[in-house]
Design a protein around this motif. Sequence first.
Motif, PDB file in Angstrom:
ATOM      1  N   GLY A  51       0.838  -1.191   0.000  1.00  0.00           N
ATOM      2  CA  GLY A  51       0.000   0.000   0.000  1.00  0.00           C
ATOM      3  C   GLY A  51       0.873   1.241   0.000  1.00  0.00           C
ATOM      4  N   SER A  52       1.894   1.265  -0.872  1.00  0.00           N
ATOM      5  CA  SER A  52       2.977   2.239  -0.784  1.00  0.00           C
ATOM      6  C   SER A  52       2.710   3.562  -1.496  1.00  0.00           C
ATOM      7  CB  SER A  52       4.256   1.631  -1.384  1.00  0.00           C
ATOM      8  OG  SER A  52       4.052   1.285  -2.756  1.00  0.00           O
ATOM      9  N   SER A  53       1.564   3.720  -2.161  1.00  0.00           N
ATOM     10  CA  SER A  53       1.395   4.870  -3.059  1.00  0.00           C
ATOM     11  C   SER A  53       0.520   5.984  -2.511  1.00  0.00           C
ATOM     12  CB  SER A  53       0.807   4.398  -4.396  1.00  0.00           C
ATOM     13  OG  SER A  53      -0.472   3.814  -4.205  1.00  0.00           O
ATOM     14  N   ALA A  54      -0.111   5.780  -1.366  1.00  0.00           N
ATOM     15  CA  ALA A  54      -1.070   6.777  -0.876  1.00  0.00           C
ATOM     16  C   ALA A  54      -1.109   6.781   0.642  1.00  0.00           C
ATOM     17  CB  ALA A  54      -2.472   6.491  -1.431  1.00  0.00           C
ATOM     18  N   GLY A  55      -1.555   7.907   1.195  1.00  0.00           N
ATOM     19  CA  GLY A  55      -1.835   7.996   2.622  1.00  0.00           C
ATOM     20  C   GLY A  55      -0.666   7.606   3.494  1.00  0.00           C
ATOM     21  N   TYR A  56      -0.963   6.796   4.507  1.00  0.00           N
ATOM     22  CA  TYR A  56       0.075   6.400   5.455  1.00  0.00           C
ATOM     23  C   TYR A  56       1.066   5.419   4.855  1.00  0.00           C
ATOM     24  CZ  TYR A  56      -2.061   8.927   9.273  1.00  0.00           C
ATOM     25  OH  TYR A  56      -2.524   9.930  10.072  1.00  0.00           O
ATOM     26  N   GLY A  57       0.639   4.644   3.841  1.00  0.00           N
ATOM     27  CA  GLY A  57       1.581   3.757   3.175  1.00  0.00           C
ATOM     28  C   GLY A  57       2.640   4.526   2.416  1.00  0.00           C
ATOM     29  N   LEU A  58       2.231   5.610   1.741  1.00  0.00           N
ATOM     30  CA  LEU A  58       3.201   6.481   1.077  1.00  0.00           C
ATOM     31  C   LEU A  58       4.125   7.119   2.105  1.00  0.00           C
ATOM     32  CD1 LEU A  58       4.245   8.053  -1.435  1.00  0.00           C
ATOM     33  CD2 LEU A  58       2.485   9.771  -0.915  1.00  0.00           C
ATOM     34  N   ALA A  59       3.556   7.576   3.210  1.00  0.00           N
ATOM     35  CA  ALA A  59       4.373   8.171   4.265  1.00  0.00           C
ATOM     36  C   ALA A  59       5.369   7.161   4.819  1.00  0.00           C
ATOM     37  CB  ALA A  59       3.478   8.699   5.388  1.00  0.00           C
ATOM     38  N   ALA A  60       4.945   5.899   4.964  1.00  0.00           N
ATOM     39  CA  ALA A  60       5.856   4.856   5.444  1.00  0.00           C
ATOM     40  C   ALA A  60       6.998   4.645   4.467  1.00  0.00           C
ATOM     41  CB  ALA A  60       5.089   3.551   5.645  1.00  0.00           C
ATOM     42  N   VAL A 281      -6.145  13.744   6.352  1.00  0.00           N
ATOM     43  CA  VAL A 281      -7.011  13.773   5.178  1.00  0.00           C
ATOM     44  C   VAL A 281      -6.442  12.793   4.167  1.00  0.00           C
ATOM     45  CG1 VAL A 281      -7.976  15.186   3.330  1.00  0.00           C
ATOM     46  CG2 VAL A 281      -7.633  16.177   5.602  1.00  0.00           C
ATOM     47  N   THR A 282      -7.163  11.719   3.909  1.00  0.00           N
ATOM     48  CA  THR A 282      -6.772  10.728   2.918  1.00  0.00           C
ATOM     49  C   THR A 282      -7.957  10.435   2.014  1.00  0.00           C
ATOM     50  OG1 THR A 282      -7.437   8.789   4.217  1.00  0.00           O
ATOM     51  CG2 THR A 282      -5.220   9.668   4.618  1.00  0.00           C
ATOM     52  N   GLN A 283      -7.684   9.759   0.897  1.00  0.00           N
ATOM     53  CA  GLN A 283      -8.777   9.400   0.006  1.00  0.00           C
ATOM     54  C   GLN A 283      -9.754   8.460   0.683  1.00  0.00           C
ATOM     55  OE1 GLN A 283      -5.573   8.820  -3.003  1.00  0.00           O
ATOM     56  NE2 GLN A 283      -7.179   9.192  -4.485  1.00  0.00           N
ATOM     57  N   SER A 284      -9.283   7.641   1.595  1.00  0.00           N
ATOM     58  CA  SER A 284     -10.179   6.737   2.319  1.00  0.00           C
ATOM     59  C   SER A 284     -11.000   7.482   3.361  1.00  0.00           C
ATOM     60  CB  SER A 284      -9.362   5.631   2.991  1.00  0.00           C
ATOM     61  OG  SER A 284      -8.660   4.870   2.050  1.00  0.00           O
ATOM     62  N   SER A 285     -10.353   8.373   4.122  1.00  0.00           N
ATOM     63  CA  SER A 285     -11.056   9.017   5.232  1.00  0.00           C
ATOM     64  C   SER A 285     -12.146   9.974   4.767  1.00  0.00           C
ATOM     65  CB  SER A 285     -10.056   9.758   6.128  1.00  0.00           C
ATOM     66  OG  SER A 285      -9.512  10.895   5.483  1.00  0.00           O
ATOM     67  N   THR A 286     -11.967  10.614   3.600  1.00  0.00           N
ATOM     68  CA  THR A 286     -12.976  11.566   3.145  1.00  0.00           C
ATOM     69  C   THR A 286     -14.292  10.890   2.778  1.00  0.00           C
ATOM     70  OG1 THR A 286     -12.043  11.459   0.901  1.00  0.00           O
ATOM     71  CG2 THR A 286     -11.309  13.279   2.324  1.00  0.00           C
ATOM     72  N   ALA A 287     -14.291   9.552   2.632  1.00  0.00           N
ATOM     73  CA  ALA A 287     -15.516   8.833   2.302  1.00  0.00           C
ATOM     74  C   ALA A 287     -16.355   8.507   3.534  1.00  0.00           C
ATOM     75  CB  ALA A 287     -15.171   7.535   1.566  1.00  0.00           C
ATOM     76  N   ILE A 288     -15.816   8.744   4.718  1.00  0.00           N
ATOM     77  CA  ILE A 288     -16.510   8.360   5.948  1.00  0.00           C
ATOM     78  C   ILE A 288     -17.360   9.525   6.444  1.00  0.00           C
ATOM     79  CG2 ILE A 288     -16.213   7.534   8.307  1.00  0.00           C
ATOM     80  CD1 ILE A 288     -13.450   6.490   7.442  1.00  0.00           C
ATOM     81  N   PRO A 289     -18.673   9.324   6.639  1.00  0.00           N
ATOM     82  CA  PRO A 289     -19.524  10.419   7.119  1.00  0.00           C
ATOM     83  C   PRO A 289     -19.005  11.020   8.425  1.00  0.00           C
ATOM     84  CG  PRO A 289     -20.861   8.555   6.404  1.00  0.00           C
ATOM     85  CD  PRO A 289     -19.432   8.089   6.379  1.00  0.00           C
ATOM     86  N   GLY A 290     -18.914  12.330   8.467  1.00  0.00           N
ATOM     87  CA  GLY A 290     -18.493  13.031   9.672  1.00  0.00           C
ATOM     88  C   GLY A 290     -17.004  13.267   9.781  1.00  0.00           C
ATOM     89  N   ILE A 291     -16.187  12.486   9.066  1.00  0.00           N
ATOM     90  CA  ILE A 291     -14.740  12.592   9.220  1.00  0.00           C
ATOM     91  C   ILE A 291     -14.229  13.922   8.682  1.00  0.00           C
ATOM     92  CG2 ILE A 291     -12.528  11.659   8.472  1.00  0.00           C
ATOM     93  CD1 ILE A 291     -13.685  10.026  10.687  1.00  0.00           C
ATOM     94  N   ALA A 292     -14.766  14.370   7.555  1.00  0.00           N
ATOM     95  CA  ALA A 292     -14.302  15.644   6.992  1.00  0.00           C
ATOM     96  C   ALA A 292     -14.520  16.783   7.979  1.00  0.00           C
ATOM     97  CB  ALA A 292     -15.015  15.929   5.674  1.00  0.00           C
TER      98      ALA A 292
END
Length: 411
Positions: A51-60, A281-292
């Motif tokens: 999962g190296s291309s986005a979010g925390y995987g990219l950060a790792a 803010v990640t592509q996954s988290s923005t899909a969760i109601p209330g997270i934004a």
Amino acid sequence: MSERVIAPKSRGFLFLDSHPGGCRRLVDDMWEAVPAPVATGGEGPVALIIGSSAGYGLAATVAGLARVGIRGIGVCFEKAPARRTGTAGWYRTAATARLARQHGRDMVFVNGDAFGDTVKEQVADLLVERFGGRLDFLVYSVAAPRRTDPDTGEVYASALKPIGSPYTTKTLVFDEHGGPEVKEVTTAPAEGDDVEQTVAVMGGDDWERWVGFLADRSLLADGFTTAALSYIGSPLTAAIYRQGTIGAAKTHLEATARTLDERLGKTVGGRAVTSVNAAAVTQSSTAIPGIALYVGLLRGVLGDAMVAPVGQLVELWDRLTGARPLDLDDEGRVRLDTWELDPAVQHAVAERWNTATGDTVTELADLDWFGDEVRRLYGFSVPGVDYTAAVETDVPWPTPTGWSGTSTSRR
């Protein structure tokens, strides 16, 4: 050559194209934000980032390369440029590979379905051919809507639902003119096998399969350590996240860590942990109601005191490599979220949450920052990039010299 000017066009938080120059500059900035490397002595450890291309995987990936000098393999699932641009992760991977080469790091990237055994076999072959047949670290950071079981062919689909009863929450949306609105949305509870399906996708089964697959080929070095990235989050979002279907998957992931930790301790003197990261803010988290809304309010409370994903992953690498103690909580988890869940911070966010309306949200939440963060996921709003200039979109996948394997694109 396929140069063109790329303007941001979106449907809600989803953008139709990505900006190669912005993605490249974003990765450059992440690398620059990493503190000076820690001494590793000789060649850096061999690491696999899934999962190296986005979010925390990219950060790792970036933090591991810049801080620890890792070499190894990143696995992700991205779409190549065609009629539209490539995915942002495609361009971020190309940028990461470029920086790795510039700094003398041997990092290979495999594009394909991490859930499938074909990619696992490619990775195993690479470890033997290129990295001496020994893996020191595995970081697992996968968020996906579905997973195909390699043994049965059954397709599992994850669901983002509360458990037991409907969940009504405030959420942040933007109108057609970009004006912020705070609305209430209700999500129906899980039904049927929603929980089991979500656990099958987002739980620990694939992580355990990766470790077992590599162990069966005698590819785990003595002291091998693996970490799966997770999240707990605020009580304000618990009903849809930690107490919902995704939370059930995270609980399964943590139970898997305990099983793997015991097994690895006996076989290679190794460790397995989950790392609880903080909000971003990640592509996954923005899909969760209330997270934004929650993340915007959190930024409004903390400002620059929020720790970016790459900063959190620097701390994780320091702990995994022994530069700092690998302190764990009572559940065997590394906690990188203590600044977010500090009671004073959560109290301040809750006060803002309770009074947030369309009229007040701009005063309570840092919406400019949030909007920029969403756009930066796709390479836009990155300082120093000229978005009026044409940019080359046909960026090749960074295939390493001397590798006979193939790269598969997203379906």
